[in-house]
Structures are given as C-alpha cells and as structure tokens.
Write a protein that holds these residues in place. Structure first.
Motif, mmCIF file in Angstrom:
data_model
loop_
_atom_site.group_PDB
_atom_site.id
_atom_site.type_symbol
_atom_site.label_atom_id
_atom_site.label_comp_id
_atom_site.label_asym_id
_atom_site.label_seq_id
_atom_site.Cartn_x
_atom_site.Cartn_y
_atom_site.Cartn_z
ATOM 1 N N UNK A 184 0.826 -1.205 0.000
ATOM 2 C CA UNK A 184 0.000 0.000 0.000
ATOM 3 C C UNK A 184 0.860 1.253 0.000
ATOM 4 N N UNK A 185 1.884 1.264 0.833
ATOM 5 C CA UNK A 185 2.757 2.431 0.902
ATOM 6 C C UNK A 185 3.478 2.668 -0.425
ATOM 7 N N UNK A 186 3.926 1.576 -1.068
ATOM 8 C CA UNK A 186 4.605 1.700 -2.359
ATOM 9 C C UNK A 186 3.636 2.198 -3.425
ATOM 10 N N UNK A 187 2.401 1.681 -3.397
ATOM 11 C CA UNK A 187 1.392 2.106 -4.370
ATOM 12 C C UNK A 187 1.119 3.598 -4.250
ATOM 13 N N UNK A 188 0.881 4.085 -3.033
ATOM 14 C CA UNK A 188 0.570 5.505 -2.848
ATOM 15 C C UNK A 188 1.748 6.384 -3.275
#
Length: 456
Positions: A184-188
């Motif tokens: 999730x952090x990488x996606x955002x």
C-alpha cells in the motif's frame, strides 16, 4: 477551464466505429473548441491514447467503440465530465476517482463490500450526478508499475474490470496494519510520483501525534485538555494528583475500545472503569499505586495516551459529546458538513454508537443539559468554530493530505468546548435513514472535492 458533463455511448461490436475514433456531439465540440477530423490525446485517469475526433450533429454525448470502452474501463451510460486543453490538444474525461477498500466479498455479488456497499453505491450515484467516474479496489489488487488496477464499479449491477490509475485516490482502508503494509505504501508513493495522482485521507491519525502537533499552535491551546503519551507510574501518579478524573486511551484505538477511566474519590480511594461490550467494569482501589498494579499488564500490551478528564454535560444523567464532520469543498477549503450529539448508553462512560450510544441533534441534546439557554446557544456556535479551527490546525501541523476529519468535541459544565480526538477515517455507517435517490451532503462533498483536486 470549464468542463461539461456528458453521457458515454458504447457502440456494439456490429458498429462501424473504429477502435481509436470517438464521436462527439457538435455542441460540445464547438463549446470547448475541440478540433474535429484530426487527432487529439484522450486522457482518462492515467491512460492516454491518440484518437481521431469525429463530430455528429444530433449526438448528445460521446460515442466510443466497445473494444475501446473495455480498454478504458468505461461502460455505456457512464456520466463523466469533459475538459479540453488546446495547448496540449488533450481531451480529458473524468475525473477518475479510485476508492481504496480493505476487502471484497467475492461470494456476495450484491454486497461485494459488505456493510460498506451502500456507501459505495451512494458514491457511484453521486458521481453520476456531478459528472465523475468512480471505481473501488482493494490492497490485494495493487499493480506493480502498471497503469491499470483491477477494481469494481456499479452500473445496475456490480462488475469487475481493469481501470486506469485514478486522478484521485480516496483512502478508505479500515486497519492501520493494511495501510502500513509495504504494498500500500509503495502504491501511494508510486501513483503520486509517476502519474500525479492525489491521495487524500492517506493515513490514520494517532492520538499522541495529534495532540503534540496541535500544541504547537498557541491559538488551539484553549481546546486541549492536558494530554501526554503514557510512560510510567510516576506520570499516572502526577496526573491523578492534578486532575480528579483521568483517561487512558489506546493511541491507535477506535470505537471506544480499551479506554480506562480513573477517578479520585476524595482523598480516600480511586475508581477504575474499563469498557466492555456489555457495559462498564468498575473497581475501587485504596491507592493510585493499587490502580496501577491492576492495569499495568494491560498498559504493557499497547501504547496509551493519558489525558485530563473533563466534567462533561449530561443529558438525562448520561455523558454527551459531539462529532463534527469537517470536509474540504469544491474550492478546497474546510467547511462544516454536520455536527451531531452522541449520548452515552446505559452503563457506559463513552458515547460511541458501538458501545450503546445514540445520536441526537445538537440543539435537542443541549436542551436536556443543565446549561443555561445562553450557554447552550454559545456552545452550539463554539462547537462549529472549534471543529474548523482544529481541522485547519491539522492541515498546518500534521504531515499528510486530509479531505475529511471527524472531530470529537466535548462541552464541560461551564459551557467550555474541548477536543477529545480527531479521526481521519470517519465512519460511513452511522445508521442515518436515507430516502430513495437522496444524496448525503458528506458524500456530495467528497465527490466535489475530488473534482476540485483533478481540475474538473
């Protein structure tokens, strides 16, 4: 730059329309000065395609081939806004709003998002009203370096498709563990850097972070009860000496779970109350050291915020607090969407609905208290002012992009307004009855703000 809402017409496989040709109504083409007969860049979220534009005199909307619609993730009858930039010859459709959900229930085709499905449908209907396109996706389907994401949308029924990375991502993840996961952090991070996507409500707020940040703004001091990250027995002892009531709250808690209330009874003893699903567990101890011994194992399991207790107003003998929903609007500025009173349930000292609390109109709840009429009127005004002040303080002092905040406030027996906590993921399931086809102001503001962020 103006935008126009229009309907998408998808031509069936038997049509003669070529894949990368779009047909646009004359009126829209003239209004936006879109050249016809030549090529422009069609942008829909992160997807961009060179398309030929053809005009049609009697068409009210935009017609595309079925194969092209499938590539875009668009369906027949979708209502989106159109915007044209002559300098780059870019015709943009949208805005595309992606809502990041915690999970999907594949075995429930009518309720793929469980209890949140009604809210999702309401978002879809609101987007249709204001000319926007929304889809819903989960952390399980996040792409790695791709321009599309697998998600769900609604057009008479729920269906799954591939959609372009959105112009705006609305984070509705309901657990910190999922939100803090590496995927999730990488996606955002990636969608912001690579596609210029705006992500709002991008993180949970911790109680300690909020109070420590707001302390930096002197103008907000009047709303803040004494509050610290709990560290040791000495802190408990000193706080209980200064305040007749103190609270220990899990800094990542919600729904009133795990809250401990400690009250001093004269100089003789202390009461300790803890929340449970069945009500409140109450114990009496001769010393504050005995209280600490009783709860120390619990305090080691997670981090707590220790906070000054307040002598709250009561309605029919039950504590009352207030939830203000503060949202950014179509101009990007903060405004009050709603303020409701929350009355604690029987045998509870917290007002959360999950703990038996009930909702009430502010005016009606204040009328049931011992506040004088003038104090009631002043409290009603000050609640709204405090919520706005605190939202602006969060914007200034806390790192992150927030489009809505649930600001929990209290009023003491002297009519003074205090901050209890701030929630960056306010619930969408408050049980509010909704007439058929009606749109809640909170959902309208979410869509309007997303349109603003995307430049529509």
């Amino acid at each position: 730059m103006t935008s126009t809402k229009m309907s998408i017409h998808v031509q069936g496989m038997g049509g003669l329309l070529q894949d990368l040709t779009i047909v646009l109504g004359d009126r829209a083409a003239r209004s936006h000065k879109i050249p016809t007969g030549g090529t422009v860049t069609l942008q829909f979220g992160a997807s961009k395609h060179q398309v030929k534009v053809v005009s049609a005199s009697h068409l009210d909307g935009l017609r595309i081939s079925e194969s092209f619609a499938r590539r875009l993730g668009l369906h027949h009858g979708a209502l989106v806004s159109l915007r044209y930039r002559a300098s780059s010859r870019t015709l943009a459709l949208g805005p595309v709003i992606g809502v990041m959900m915690s999970r999907v229930y594949p075995g429930s085709p009518d309720r793929p998002f469980g209890t949140n499905t009604a809210f999702c449908k309401e978002l879809v209907e609101t987007c249709q009203t204001y000319g926007a396109f929304v889809y819903f996706f989960t952390a399980d389907s996040l792409p790695a370096g791709q321009q599309t994401v697998e998600g769900w949308t609604y057009s008479g029924r729920w269906h799954k498709a591939d959609f372009p990375i959105a112009d705006v991502v609305y984070n509705r993840l309901t657990t910190r563990k999922l939100e803090n996961s590496s995927s999730v952090q990488q996606f955002m991070k990636e969608v912001k850097l690579r596609y210029g996507t705006t992500v709002f409500n991008e993180k949970y707020l911790d109680k300690t972070d909020v109070f420590d940040a707001l302390k930096q703004d002197g103008s907000l001091a009047r709303y803040l009860p004494e509050s610290h990250l709990f560290k040791n027995y000495q802190m408990l002892k000193s706080m209980s000496a200064r305040h007749p009531v103190i609270f220990l709250k899990p800094i990542t808690g919600s729904l009133g779970k795990g809250i401990i209330r400690i009250g001093r009874v004269g100089n003789q003893s202390y009461t300790c109350q803890t929340t449970s699903l069945n009500g409140t567990v109450r114990q009496t101890f001769p010393t504050i050291e005995a209280v600490f011994s009783s709860i120390s194992s619990k305090l080691k399991q997670r981090r707590y915020q220790i906070q000054q207790g307040l002598h709250l107003i009561e309605a029919n003998g039950r504590p009352v607090d207030f939830r203000a929903l503060v949202q950014r609007n179509n101009l990007g500025t903060w405004g009050i969407t709603s303020v409701v009173a929350r009355i604690a349930g029987s045998n509870h000292f917290v007002s959360n609905l999950a703990r038996g609390g009930s909702l009430s109109k502010v005016k009606e709840a204040l009328a049931k208290t011992n506040l004088a009429p003038a104090q009631q009127r002043n409290a009603s005004v000050q609640l709204r002012k405090a919520a706005l002040d605190i939202a602006k303080g969060i914007e200034t002092q806390v790192k992150g992009h927030f489009g809505e905040l649930g600001v929990d406030l209290a009023v003491d027996t002297h009519g003074k307004v205090w901050l209890l906590e701030v929630n960056s993921k306010p619930s969408k399931n408050d049980g509010t009855p909704l007439a058929e086809g009606a749109i809640r102001p909170s959902v309208k503001q979410t869509v309007q703000y997303a349109r603003f962020l995307a430049g529509f």
